[in-house]
Design an enzyme around this catalytic site. Structure first.
Site, short mmCIF file in Angstrom:
data_model
loop_
_atom_site.label_atom_id
_atom_site.label_comp_id
_atom_site.label_asym_id
_atom_site.label_seq_id
_atom_site.Cartn_x
_atom_site.Cartn_y
_atom_site.Cartn_z
N SER A 128 0.80 -1.23 0.00
CA SER A 128 0.00 0.00 0.00
C SER A 128 0.83 1.27 0.00
O SER A 128 0.55 2.22 0.74
CB SER A 128 -0.98 0.02 1.18
OG SER A 128 -1.90 -1.03 1.06
N GLU A 162 -7.49 7.63 -5.20
CA GLU A 162 -6.99 6.43 -5.86
C GLU A 162 -7.99 5.90 -6.90
O GLU A 162 -7.60 5.51 -8.00
CB GLU A 162 -6.70 5.34 -4.82
CG GLU A 162 -6.14 4.08 -5.43
CD GLU A 162 -4.97 3.50 -4.64
OE1 GLU A 162 -4.53 2.40 -5.00
OE2 GLU A 162 -4.49 4.13 -3.69
N ASP A 174 -6.87 -0.27 2.32
CA ASP A 174 -5.54 0.32 2.41
C ASP A 174 -5.55 1.66 3.12
O ASP A 174 -4.75 1.91 4.03
CB ASP A 174 -4.94 0.48 1.01
CG ASP A 174 -4.78 -0.84 0.30
OD1 ASP A 174 -4.89 -1.90 0.96
OD2 ASP A 174 -4.55 -0.84 -0.93
#
Length: 388
Positions: A128, A162, A174
């Site tokens: 991550s 993301e 994450d």
């Protein structure tokens, strides 16, 4: 590197690049997931721990309307773009993850921002690194811009960066781990209602260690088969008449998917992994809560790898070799971690067997014609925080 040293290094690098000290330096950790892979976007349970490895962001406001991003790990890949011109894909690469966070709050930063990034979370290793970058920047912007964002809001800002800006269709595992984890604990998170519990996870007291083994096969969620797996899970849920695979009561309920067609059989395998993996998370948490010997969770880790390999089909040969070698060397349980298609494995081992297991995996990799894996012991660490 201590937090103080890491903060000072980032601040000094910022001053060298931008001509003055930053308004602050913030850090967010990478993570390893003890158990619960590909369950988060299916509404299931996860059990990550934060790593001592962090990404640091030194940040200050500007008055020219521009976002300028620099990374010590990518010294030839600066990004300089007007905040008003930020859009998904611009900038791209590592800078896209940081820019995506700024994009989420662009209306609060019209004057622009200078951001210097430093870190030691291995990239592409399933640990991550992208979420650590997003969460460090999100926490920095909260403080610098005086945004009223709670922990859950920070998770959402980072995840949207993301998903929507960098184009990686991940769940909330994450970013939740990077923000919410605490030292000495694993984070038991229900991704459907987002309730969480800090479960004590002191392996050292039991004479154990959680060994991370980086296969060296890098992955990229935005370009890998991760999105395909997510779409397959959504299709399986739709065929079963549920909103999320979390809602499937048991494995027997998946029989309707196995209609004899290649697609039906594939969806059945994908859904079977999710349902059985969610059950494994609950079993592991139950064992840890009860005070059982942590060695007892080892077989569940190895079982989880077999499911990721055979039903979800996200493992790769070097990860399988890593699992086989570590188990043969005496590890209590081993599995790949992260989204798959590369990355790392974790091995639950006796503390005094770390070197022997690492050597056994390196020997197996040599026979496969691959360099020895990078390795370290994962110590459950603190979540995102301000360093200076």
């Amino acid at each position: 590197m201590t937090g103080e040293r890491a903060g000072n290094r980032a601040a000094e690098a910022f001053a060298a690049r931008f001509g003055g000290l930053p308004e602050g330096v913030w850090a967010a950790p990478g993570r390893v997931n003890v158990i619960g892979e590909h369950t988060d976007y299916n509404g299931g349970h996860v059990l990550p721990v934060a790593l001592p490895h962090t990404t640091r962001a030194a940040v200050s406001r500007r008055d020219d309307g521009r976002l300028v991003l620099r990374s010590l790990q990518h010294p030839d890949d600066d990004a300089d773009v007007a905040v008003a011109d930020l859009e998904p894909g611009t900038p791209s690469g590592w800078a896209g993850y940081a820019a995506g966070v700024v994009h989420q709050v662009a209306g609060s930063a019209p004057g622009g921002l200078s951001v210097l990034v430093d870190g030691d979370v291995p990239a592409g290793a399933g640990l991550s690194s992208s979420a650590a970058l997003e969460c460090a920047v999100a926490l920095a912007l909260r403080d610098v811009l005086d945004l009223h964002l709670g922990p859950g809001d920070l998770v959402d800002v980072a995840r949207r960066a993301e998903n929507d800006f960098a184009g990686a269709p991940t769940g909330i595992l994450d970013q939740s781990a990077s923000v919410l984890c605490t030292e000495g604990h694993a984070l038991f998170l229900d991704t459907r209602d987002r309730s969480s519990e800090q479960v004590p996870f002191d392996l050292a007291a039991a004479g154990l260690a959680l060994l991370v083994l980086d296969s060296g096969t890098t992955h990229h969620h935005a370009a890998s088969g991760y999105g395909d797996r997510r779409r397959e899970c959504e299709e399986a849920a739709a065929r079963l008449g549920v909103g999320l695979l979390r809602e499937v009561p048991d494995v027997a309920a998946l029989d309707a998917l196995a209609d004899g067609t290649p697609e039906g059989e594939r969806l059945h395998r994908r859904a079977r992994h999710v349902v059985t993996e969610d059950a494994r998370v609950l079993q592991v948490v139950g064992a840890l809560r009860s005070g059982a010997d942590p060695r007892s969770i080892g077989p569940l880790l190895t079982e989880g790898h077999a499911s990721l390999r055979d039903d979800f089909e996200v493992s790769v040969p070097l990860l399988d070799a890593c699992v086989e070698a570590a188990v043969a060397a005496g590890a209590h349980g081993v599995r790949m971690v992260g989204g798959g298609f590369g990355g790392s494995a974790i091995a639950l081992v006796e503390a005094d067997a770390v070197d022997a297991v690492t050597a056994a995996v390196a020997d197996r990799f040599a026979r496969e014609g691959a360099p020895a894996p990078r390795s370290f012991v994962a110590v459950p660490s603190a979540g995102a925080r301000r360093l200076r």
